[in-house]
Design a protein around this motif. Sequence first.
Motif, PDB file in Angstrom:
ATOM      1  N   CYS A   1       0.809  -1.227   0.000  1.00 17.89           N
ATOM      2  CA  CYS A   1       0.000   0.000   0.000  1.00 17.89           C
ATOM      3  C   CYS A   1       0.841   1.275   0.000  1.00 17.89           C
ATOM      4  O   CYS A   1       0.282   2.377  -0.032  1.00 17.89           O
ATOM      5  CB  CYS A   1      -0.932   0.015   1.210  1.00 17.89           C
ATOM      6  SG  CYS A   1      -2.235  -1.231   1.135  1.00 17.89           S
ATOM      7  N   LEU A   2       2.162   1.160   0.057  1.00 21.01           N
ATOM      8  CA  LEU A   2       3.003   2.357   0.046  1.00 21.01           C
ATOM      9  C   LEU A   2       2.800   3.126  -1.254  1.00 21.01           C
ATOM     10  O   LEU A   2       2.681   2.539  -2.330  1.00 21.01           O
ATOM     11  CB  LEU A   2       4.477   1.980   0.208  1.00 21.01           C
ATOM     12  CG  LEU A   2       4.902   1.480   1.593  1.00 21.01           C
ATOM     13  CD1 LEU A   2       6.348   0.996   1.558  1.00 21.01           C
ATOM     14  CD2 LEU A   2       4.740   2.571   2.646  1.00 21.01           C
ATOM     15  N   ASP A   3       2.784   4.439  -1.155  1.00 19.90           N
ATOM     16  CA  ASP A   3       2.496   5.311  -2.296  1.00 19.90           C
ATOM     17  C   ASP A   3       3.608   5.216  -3.342  1.00 19.90           C
ATOM     18  O   ASP A   3       4.773   5.499  -3.053  1.00 19.90           O
ATOM     19  CB  ASP A   3       2.366   6.758  -1.801  1.00 19.90           C
ATOM     20  CG  ASP A   3       1.871   7.700  -2.882  1.00 19.90           C
ATOM     21  OD1 ASP A   3       1.696   7.255  -4.035  1.00 19.90           O
ATOM     22  OD2 ASP A   3       1.650   8.887  -2.570  1.00 19.90           O
ATOM     23  N   VAL A   4       3.239   4.829  -4.559  1.00 20.37           N
ATOM     24  CA  VAL A   4       4.233   4.695  -5.632  1.00 20.37           C
ATOM     25  C   VAL A   4       4.807   6.045  -6.037  1.00 20.37           C
ATOM     26  O   VAL A   4       5.865   6.118  -6.661  1.00 20.37           O
ATOM     27  CB  VAL A   4       3.623   3.998  -6.870  1.00 20.37           C
ATOM     28  CG1 VAL A   4       3.307   2.556  -6.574  1.00 20.37           C
ATOM     29  CG2 VAL A   4       2.379   4.735  -7.358  1.00 20.37           C
ATOM     30  N   ALA A   5       4.112   7.129  -5.692  1.00 16.49           N
ATOM     31  CA  ALA A   5       4.643   8.461  -5.998  1.00 16.49           C
ATOM     32  C   ALA A   5       5.773   8.832  -5.047  1.00 16.49           C
ATOM     33  O   ALA A   5       6.563   9.730  -5.326  1.00 16.49           O
ATOM     34  CB  ALA A   5       3.528   9.505  -5.905  1.00 16.49           C
ATOM     35  N   THR A   6       5.859   8.143  -3.914  1.00 18.48           N
ATOM     36  CA  THR A   6       6.873   8.437  -2.904  1.00 18.48           C
ATOM     37  C   THR A   6       8.054   7.485  -2.980  1.00 18.48           C
ATOM     38  O   THR A   6       9.204   7.887  -2.840  1.00 18.48           O
ATOM     39  CB  THR A   6       6.252   8.360  -1.490  1.00 18.48           C
ATOM     40  OG1 THR A   6       5.253   9.369  -1.371  1.00 18.48           O
ATOM     41  CG2 THR A   6       7.302   8.559  -0.410  1.00 18.48           C
ATOM     42  N   ILE A   7       7.771   6.214  -3.194  1.00 18.92           N
ATOM     43  CA  ILE A   7       8.814   5.192  -3.139  1.00 18.92           C
ATOM     44  C   ILE A   7       8.932   4.477  -4.476  1.00 18.92           C
ATOM     45  O   ILE A   7       7.926   4.087  -5.079  1.00 18.92           O
ATOM     46  CB  ILE A   7       8.529   4.183  -1.998  1.00 18.92           C
ATOM     47  CG1 ILE A   7       9.619   3.115  -1.919  1.00 18.92           C
ATOM     48  CG2 ILE A   7       7.156   3.565  -2.121  1.00 18.92           C
ATOM     49  CD1 ILE A   7       9.532   2.254  -0.673  1.00 18.92           C
TER      50      ILE A   7
ATOM     51  N   LYS B   1      10.225  -0.949  -3.148  1.00 17.22           N
ATOM     52  CA  LYS B   1       9.127  -1.792  -2.663  1.00 17.22           C
ATOM     53  C   LYS B   1       9.469  -3.264  -2.858  1.00 17.22           C
ATOM     54  O   LYS B   1       9.187  -4.103  -1.991  1.00 17.22           O
ATOM     55  CB  LYS B   1       7.820  -1.447  -3.392  1.00 17.22           C
ATOM     56  CG  LYS B   1       7.220  -0.118  -2.993  1.00 17.22           C
ATOM     57  CD  LYS B   1       5.896   0.133  -3.682  1.00 17.22           C
ATOM     58  CE  LYS B   1       4.795  -0.751  -3.164  1.00 17.22           C
ATOM     59  NZ  LYS B   1       3.455  -0.354  -3.660  1.00 17.22           N
ATOM     60  N   HIS B   2      10.086  -3.565  -3.994  1.00 14.56           N
ATOM     61  CA  HIS B   2      10.474  -4.951  -4.280  1.00 14.56           C
ATOM     62  C   HIS B   2      11.466  -5.461  -3.234  1.00 14.56           C
ATOM     63  O   HIS B   2      11.355  -6.599  -2.760  1.00 14.56           O
ATOM     64  CB  HIS B   2      11.083  -5.037  -5.679  1.00 14.56           C
ATOM     65  CG  HIS B   2      11.594  -6.401  -6.034  1.00 14.56           C
ATOM     66  ND1 HIS B   2      10.753  -7.444  -6.363  1.00 14.56           N
ATOM     67  CD2 HIS B   2      12.866  -6.895  -6.090  1.00 14.56           C
ATOM     68  CE1 HIS B   2      11.481  -8.523  -6.610  1.00 14.56           C
ATOM     69  NE2 HIS B   2      12.759  -8.221  -6.457  1.00 14.56           N
TER      70      HIS B   2
ATOM     71  N   ASP C   1      -1.270   4.439  10.454  1.00 15.41           N
ATOM     72  CA  ASP C   1      -1.762   3.093  10.208  1.00 15.41           C
ATOM     73  C   ASP C   1      -2.513   2.587  11.427  1.00 15.41           C
ATOM     74  O   ASP C   1      -2.058   2.747  12.551  1.00 15.41           O
ATOM     75  CB  ASP C   1      -0.577   2.173   9.913  1.00 15.41           C
ATOM     76  CG  ASP C   1      -0.978   1.018   9.025  1.00 15.41           C
ATOM     77  OD1 ASP C   1      -0.544  -0.083   9.316  1.00 15.41           O
ATOM     78  OD2 ASP C   1      -1.715   1.230   8.056  1.00 15.41           O
ATOM     79  N   PHE C   2      -3.678   1.989  11.236  1.00 13.97           N
ATOM     80  CA  PHE C   2      -4.466   1.467  12.337  1.00 13.97           C
ATOM     81  C   PHE C   2      -4.461  -0.048  12.260  1.00 13.97           C
ATOM     82  O   PHE C   2      -4.899  -0.636  11.283  1.00 13.97           O
ATOM     83  CB  PHE C   2      -5.902   1.997  12.258  1.00 13.97           C
ATOM     84  CG  PHE C   2      -5.976   3.494  12.334  1.00 13.97           C
ATOM     85  CD1 PHE C   2      -5.900   4.141  13.544  1.00 13.97           C
ATOM     86  CD2 PHE C   2      -6.085   4.259  11.179  1.00 13.97           C
ATOM     87  CE1 PHE C   2      -5.951   5.524  13.616  1.00 13.97           C
ATOM     88  CE2 PHE C   2      -6.137   5.632  11.241  1.00 13.97           C
ATOM     89  CZ  PHE C   2      -6.069   6.269  12.464  1.00 13.97           C
ATOM     90  N   ASP C   3      -3.976  -0.689  13.313  1.00 15.27           N
ATOM     91  CA  ASP C   3      -3.755  -2.127  13.255  1.00 15.27           C
ATOM     92  C   ASP C   3      -4.932  -2.954  13.745  1.00 15.27           C
ATOM     93  O   ASP C   3      -5.075  -4.101  13.384  1.00 15.27           O
ATOM     94  CB  ASP C   3      -2.516  -2.496  14.079  1.00 15.27           C
ATOM     95  CG  ASP C   3      -1.239  -2.097  13.364  1.00 15.27           C
ATOM     96  OD1 ASP C   3      -0.238  -1.942  14.038  1.00 15.27           O
ATOM     97  OD2 ASP C   3      -1.275  -1.950  12.134  1.00 15.27           O
TER      98      ASP C   3
END
Length: 473
Positions: free
Chosen positions: A32-38, A43-44, A210-212
Amino acid sequence: MRNQGNRERRSMEAEVEAAKKRCRELIEKIDCLDVATIKSNCKHTLLKLAHSEFSFLSRFPIHLASSQPLSVNLGHLEAIVYILQQPFITAVSRVCKPLPLSFSSKHKTLSAAASLNSIHVHIVCNLNKNPVWVIVSDRNPNYITWHSNNKTKGLKSRIQQVLDAAKSTNTLRPYSIILFFSNGLTIFNHQKLKDEFGASKLALEFSDSDFDFAEETEGEWVHVIPGMYKEACVLEIKVDHVVNNVISSEHEVKDSFLNVFPPEHQGENMNPNLGSSNSFSALLSQMKKVESTKMEDFSHDDDFINFDTTALIAIVSGISNGCAEELLNKPEVELRHRFKGNYDFVIAQAMSELQYPIHANLRAAVSGKRGIICESVLSEFKELVLMCGGANEKHRADQLLKCLLVVRDSPSERLIGLPTTRKLALKNKIVFGTGDYWRAPTLTANMAFVRAVAQTGMSLFTIEHSPRALTGN
């Protein structure tokens, strides 16, 4: 004895299952990490590490629990992902991989760094527009020693090595080193970092984005913040007192302003509605007006956005301004004759525009920002519009330029210091480097250059947009 062994086995099974559950949740967070940021390769890397932990847990020999304690890197990976979720973290170019070092001649005498070809930091990114390296530790603070011993490298040695490496390179040099101790730090080590390295508390609050888990209260489900990092200690060590590629004085900022339009031709006299689409007018209205180039009308906190030539072309293109459907309805023979070898390229852009209108996609990126372009972009853009633009595209180009500040070509030291190659062309280093100098993200469709920069290990703040071509509209 047998009962005790069974209890130990059940306890270990429960511990392993809990760790596997954390692994699955971690993998979901990474996805779910933002592809615009990372970057996708980062991510891989994280996914590979998380899956490796899960595989280890799946193979863990429960029957050897008493002789082989459960030891995983989950806490460390969770802390890294937690940092990457923060809204002030951008341009993540490297995660959990060694950073290759290229030494500048004036720093070759640094003994600690000179013997290294790379340095291991956990995150290379931008924090509030400044390039930083992030070191993450999830160790029990009582087991973090200041001096090295036979079993472990001391904290002092580790920080000194990272600082020496940071000072040894011009192109990858960070503004600061961020230290994230997820379980806190002893008073002794905290004071030592402050006294010997000038470490100070990071002037930013990390949020629990993030809510766990959730709980039921009076028939309604409410989210509960886990508070995993309430004890965390986050420190910053400035690499240099003066950083060359950051605006450091009013004189430098003032000298960088170069407005090519006389005052009477700026913002207030523009008429974007003439020959333009509603979306074009709406996009320009989102940006801060350029009504003056006097230094007192700007502050160091101004949010700038740097446009490269691809961004300017995309904004004024007929494809982006209501002509996409008209193009697609024209006979193929006519279009092939008109666009020749670019036919497939233009058709793909027109189809993309109908599905993802570019002005709507860019609105969030430019809203409330002051647009800047460097002289090189201005020259190239004008030349392309003159050669390939139609009457409406030329008019929109004029209106767009009246909304932008034109600054001198002033690339940051770190960008211009990269070796000039086919993929790292000098003209692109100037354009993106000027944005970096102004601490502004560069809006671009030139992802080949962005990828080439990322491969060097440098964190560079960019915003990607879909390409659009001039059509003669």
